[in-house]
Design a protein around this motif. Structure first.
Motif, PDB file in Angstrom:
ATOM      1  N   TRP A   1      60.082  25.871  62.462  1.00  0.00           N
ATOM      2  CA  TRP A   1      58.821  26.437  62.760  1.00  0.00           C
ATOM      3  C   TRP A   1      58.542  26.603  64.105  1.00  0.00           C
ATOM      4  CZ3 TRP A   1      54.109  25.785  65.010  1.00  0.00           C
ATOM      5  CH2 TRP A   1      53.122  26.716  64.610  1.00  0.00           C
ATOM      6  N   LEU A   2      58.352  25.366  64.785  1.00  0.00           N
ATOM      7  CA  LEU A   2      58.140  25.266  66.026  1.00  0.00           C
ATOM      8  C   LEU A   2      59.020  26.004  67.097  1.00  0.00           C
ATOM      9  CD1 LEU A   2      55.965  23.844  68.056  1.00  0.00           C
ATOM     10  CD2 LEU A   2      57.541  22.028  68.153  1.00  0.00           C
ATOM     11  N   ALA A   3      60.207  26.140  66.700  1.00  0.00           N
ATOM     12  CA  ALA A   3      61.290  26.777  67.720  1.00  0.00           C
ATOM     13  C   ALA A   3      60.981  28.335  67.408  1.00  0.00           C
ATOM     14  CB  ALA A   3      62.867  26.267  67.194  1.00  0.00           C
ATOM     15  N   GLY A   4      60.567  28.740  66.411  1.00  0.00           N
ATOM     16  CA  GLY A   4      60.485  30.040  66.170  1.00  0.00           C
ATOM     17  C   GLY A   4      59.069  30.497  66.949  1.00  0.00           C
ATOM     18  N   ALA A   5      58.059  29.840  66.957  1.00  0.00           N
ATOM     19  CA  ALA A   5      56.635  29.859  67.445  1.00  0.00           C
ATOM     20  C   ALA A   5      56.711  29.855  69.062  1.00  0.00           C
ATOM     21  CB  ALA A   5      55.671  28.828  67.256  1.00  0.00           C
ATOM     22  N   ILE A   6      57.774  29.190  69.538  1.00  0.00           N
ATOM     23  CA  ILE A   6      58.013  29.154  71.128  1.00  0.00           C
ATOM     24  C   ILE A   6      59.108  30.299  71.363  1.00  0.00           C
ATOM     25  CG2 ILE A   6      56.783  27.222  71.306  1.00  0.00           C
ATOM     26  CD1 ILE A   6      59.442  25.672  71.847  1.00  0.00           C
TER      27      ILE A   6
ATOM     28  N   LEU B   1      52.122  26.894  74.376  1.00  0.00           N
ATOM     29  CA  LEU B   1      53.408  25.991  74.368  1.00  0.00           C
ATOM     30  C   LEU B   1      54.683  26.632  74.731  1.00  0.00           C
ATOM     31  CD1 LEU B   1      54.443  22.954  73.661  1.00  0.00           C
ATOM     32  CD2 LEU B   1      55.181  23.954  71.342  1.00  0.00           C
ATOM     33  N   ALA B   2      54.723  28.134  74.458  1.00  0.00           N
ATOM     34  CA  ALA B   2      55.650  29.064  75.024  1.00  0.00           C
ATOM     35  C   ALA B   2      55.693  29.093  76.693  1.00  0.00           C
ATOM     36  CB  ALA B   2      55.679  30.381  74.315  1.00  0.00           C
ATOM     37  N   GLN B   3      54.438  29.213  76.981  1.00  0.00           N
ATOM     38  CA  GLN B   3      54.222  29.187  78.416  1.00  0.00           C
ATOM     39  C   GLN B   3      54.747  27.949  79.220  1.00  0.00           C
ATOM     40  OE1 GLN B   3      50.139  30.403  78.844  1.00  0.00           O
ATOM     41  NE2 GLN B   3      50.689  32.565  78.883  1.00  0.00           N
TER      42      GLN B   3
END
Length: 465
Positions: free
Chosen positions: A425-430, A75-77
């Motif tokens: 959480w999602l913001a931190g993950a990506i 997702l970060a990519q």
């Protein structure tokens, strides 16, 4: 050498993705054709009123795509690729809780966040991420094997990611590099011809068809590409008349006499597409998988938090009345609830602070001293109020589309406790901030009020939303 700006990259990517998807899914071409026919007919019949929520040129070009990935790293990519196109993550959607069927994903949407960028090209991509850690769907053993499988694959190559990073940092790319970036980006979302492990895919499909589509293959692909239509009910009728099987209902608010709000969506059913399958003995056979469908949307005015709360309350009321009146259609119940629960004019939505608007000083405004109340400025013709189009998505509607295109409901262990995920959480993950849609709409509304007040030389305004 000239630089291709992010919005130009975004527009070109959307066009090329549409061409590619139309080649892979011919029924999508029919959907686009019928959408354009309906839009022309509506504009011919209603004129400027039909373009209240966007010009016909914008609506004709408008698309949203949907993709699915397996891990935060993937997702970060994706965020890097879309960042090159001037698209930022907006909103958090938990489809695990919104669907009756097993849909073990959380999602965000990548889109432009500024009004001028949306006007240039409003391309959006609804992006879902699998949740292998949720024990309601995945046993410890299956989770381990699934995470190992996902960690071993590469969805996006280093050249594509390097070009994406450069485009985002430099606010565009030279023409030759832009062409290479677009070529690689579109290719990354094509349906791969690589054989699918039949047994592994089937094991995941028993849990969730969505999980199989994400974690059962070594690539990703565009799951659907969605045109925008001005009359979704008419499109539904015309598609059905052409012999294309549509899902059972239009998701979202009902058709009624008042303003369109938020988002209405429907789709044709997922098609059985030929795929190469690897059998347990290593042989390659040809089978068929149903994963991609053709979605279409109609967009309405964006609701404020107060309006969205009202919307959610009305949905609950529709559910309750429908359950208590099995002889009535849900559509009829929905219209009744809507007419009782929402103002049937834009003015009513505005006066009750249920929807967002932009405000501009009217060119033919009265003479004299303007009032200092925003409502009076609008009522007396000093200021024009224009509804802000809803640019985002609805969890329940998205889940309803997913669910309507699944062959089965999958499995869910209701005794287990789900894993908590939220926007932070999602913001931190990506590694990127995820924008709050309400804040974006409020920012646009506030900026327009300040500009209108400055034009009218007003230092203060009463009853500002």
């Amino acid at each position: 050498m000239s630089t291709i700006a992010p919005w130009q990259l975004r527009a070109a990517f959307a066009r090329r993705l549409s061409t590619m998807y139309g080649r892979e899914v011919p029924a999508y071409q029919t959907l686009v054709q019928v959408s354009e026919e309906v839009n022309r007919d509506v504009v011919s019949r209603e004129g400027d009123r039909a373009q209240r929520l966007g010009t016909i040129d914008r609506i004709t070009a408008e698309r949203h795509g949907a993709i699915r990935v397996g891990t935060p790293a993937e997702l970060a990519q994706v965020a890097r690729i879309f960042g090159a196109l001037g698209m930022r993550p907006v909103g958090f959607y938990d489809l695990r809780e919104a669907a009756k069927s097993a849909v073990p994903v959380i999602s965000t949407a990548f889109r432009p966040v500024d009004a001028d960028e949306l006007a240039r090209n409003p391309f959006r991509v609804f992006t879902s991420m699998l949740t292998p850690a949720d024990p309601r769907f995945f046993s410890p053993g299956l989770r381990t094997r699934l995470e190992t499988f996902l960690a071993a694959r590469e969805l996006f190559g280093p050249e594509l990611l390097a070009l994406a990073d450069r485009a985002e940092e430099e606010h565009g790319l030279p023409a030759d590099d832009a062409e290479r970036f677009l070529e690689l980006a579109v290719r990354a979302f094509e349906l791969s011809p690589e054989p699918v492990d039949r047994a592994w895919y089937a094991e995941l499909e028993a849990v969730s068809a969505v999980a199989a589509d994400i974690g059962g293959v070594r690539s990703t692909h565009i799951n659907h590409l969605t045109p925008r239509v001005l009359d979704i009910d008419e499109l539904y009728r015309r598609m059905t008349g052409r012999g294309i099987e549509m899902i059972d209902a239009i998701q979202g608010p009902p058709r009624w006499r008042g303003p369109d709000v938020l988002l209405r969506q429907t789709s044709f059913r997922a098609l059985a597409e030929p795929r190469a399958l690897r059998e347990p003995d290593g042989t390659i056979t040809t089978g068929a998988l149903r994963v991609r469908f053709g979605e279409v949307e109609a967009r309405g005015v964006a609701l404020t938090p107060k309006g969205r709360s009202r919307y959610d309350t009305l949905l609950t009321e529709i559910d309750q009345r429908s359950a208590g009146s099995p002889g009535r259609s849900r559509a009829d119940v929905a219209v009744e609830v809507w007419e009782q629960g929402l103002p049937d004019t834009e003015a009513g939505l505005r006066e009750q602070d249920l929807a967002y608007f932009t405000y501009t000083a009217a060119p033919g405004r009265p003479g004299g001293v303007p009032p200092e109340s925003l409502s009076e400025l609008v009522e007396q013709g000093w200021v024009t109020a224009t509804p802000i189009v809803y640019e985002d998505f609805l969890p329940r509607s998205a889940a309803g589309i997913f669910q309507s295109n699944l062959a089965g409901e999958g499995s869910r262990d209701t005794r287990a406790t789900g894993v908590d995920y939220d926007q932070d959480w999602l913001a931190g993950a990506i590694g990127r901030d995820i924008h709050n849609p309400f804040h974006l709409y409020a920012r646009e509304q506030t900026a327009s009020i300040e500009a209108a007040a400055a034009t009218l030389h007003l230092t203060t305004l009463k009853d500002i939303p």
